[in-house]
Design an enzyme around this catalytic site. Structure first.
Site, PDB file in Angstrom:
ATOM      1  N   CYS A 198      -3.417   7.874   2.025  1.00  0.00           N
ATOM      2  CA  CYS A 198      -2.724   7.084   1.011  1.00  0.00           C
ATOM      3  C   CYS A 198      -3.666   5.936   0.632  1.00  0.00           C
ATOM      4  O   CYS A 198      -4.868   6.038   0.856  1.00  0.00           O
ATOM      5  CB  CYS A 198      -1.373   6.575   1.512  1.00  0.00           C
ATOM      6  SG  CYS A 198      -1.475   5.381   2.859  1.00  0.00           S
ATOM      7  N   ARG A 199      -3.140   4.881   0.088  1.00  0.00           N
ATOM      8  CA  ARG A 199      -4.009   3.782  -0.323  1.00  0.00           C
ATOM      9  C   ARG A 199      -4.631   3.090   0.883  1.00  0.00           C
ATOM     10  O   ARG A 199      -5.821   2.893   0.950  1.00  0.00           O
ATOM     11  CB  ARG A 199      -3.235   2.768  -1.166  1.00  0.00           C
ATOM     12  CG  ARG A 199      -4.119   1.624  -1.638  1.00  0.00           C
ATOM     13  CD  ARG A 199      -3.342   0.544  -2.384  1.00  0.00           C
ATOM     14  NE  ARG A 199      -4.245  -0.514  -2.786  1.00  0.00           N
ATOM     15  CZ  ARG A 199      -4.696  -1.453  -1.980  1.00  0.00           C
ATOM     16  NH1 ARG A 199      -4.319  -1.480  -0.708  1.00  0.00           N
ATOM     17  NH2 ARG A 199      -5.530  -2.389  -2.417  1.00  0.00           N
TER      18      ARG A 199
END
Length: 191
Positions: A68-69
């Site tokens: 994810c980020r």
């Protein structure tokens, strides 16, 4: 019970990609994925993964890296898949941010702001406007307090209602939606 996800660092993942290529599931929003993603990764947004985790688990093995980020949503995905008995999952330490900082290869598309940056902009703007407006309408100070309370809850619960709402905005929608059947077809075509 929340457990600490098992992680993999950027250098290890890069060397593994040159050897045995684990599956990489990117659980960010489609717009975030379109902006930049690891080549060969599959976009399975967290809400879609949670909703269809049993179906997806039948098509992936335990050699999966979740991205994810920054690692928080990937940790939630790891927990969701772990709850149904899929062991051995890894979360990329520092997420795509660390990947890009290491100048690892990425595929780039249409550029949009990260969801976290959008949340900071909206929350900060509301708080600033409520403070400035409270000189005219004193009750506006409560709006700033509500936003602060919401952000505190988001940090404690590791969820974000504002982020969820922003992810549904038109500028965060991809040119094509992610369909679980399409993801499964892609996963099985690589077997």
């Amino acid at each position: 019970m929340t457990t600490t996800p098992r992680t993999i660092d950027v250098a290890t993942l890069r060397s593994r990609l040159d050897q045995d290529a684990p599956r990489i599931l990117d659980v960010r929003t489609p717009a975030e994925f379109e902006t930049a993603h690891i080549p060969g990764s599959y976009n399975v947004p967290l809400d879609l993964l949670k909703e269809h985790r049993r179906e997806l688990a039948r098509h992936i093995d335990e050699d999966v890296v979740l991205v994810c980020r920054s690692g928080a949503r990937a940790g939630q995905a790891e927990q969701a898949l772990g709850e149904i008995g899929l062991p051995g999952l890894r979360v990329l330490e520092g997420g795509i941010v660390s990947w890009q900082q290491a100048q690892a290869p990425v595929n780039r598309g249409r550029q949009t702001w990260d969801l976290e940056r959008q949340v900071r902009l909206v929350a900060g703007s509301i708080v600033a406007a409520s403070i400035a407006g409270s000189t005219v309408k004193p009750r506006l100070k409560w709006l700033g307090g509500a936003i602060g309370t919401g952000l505190t809850f988001a940090a404690i619960s590791n969820t974000c209602a504002m982020g969820t709402a922003l992810s549904k905005m038109p500028w965060n929608r991809p040119t094509t939606d992610v369909d679980v059947d399409a993801v499964i077809r892609a996963l099985t075509s690589d077997d």
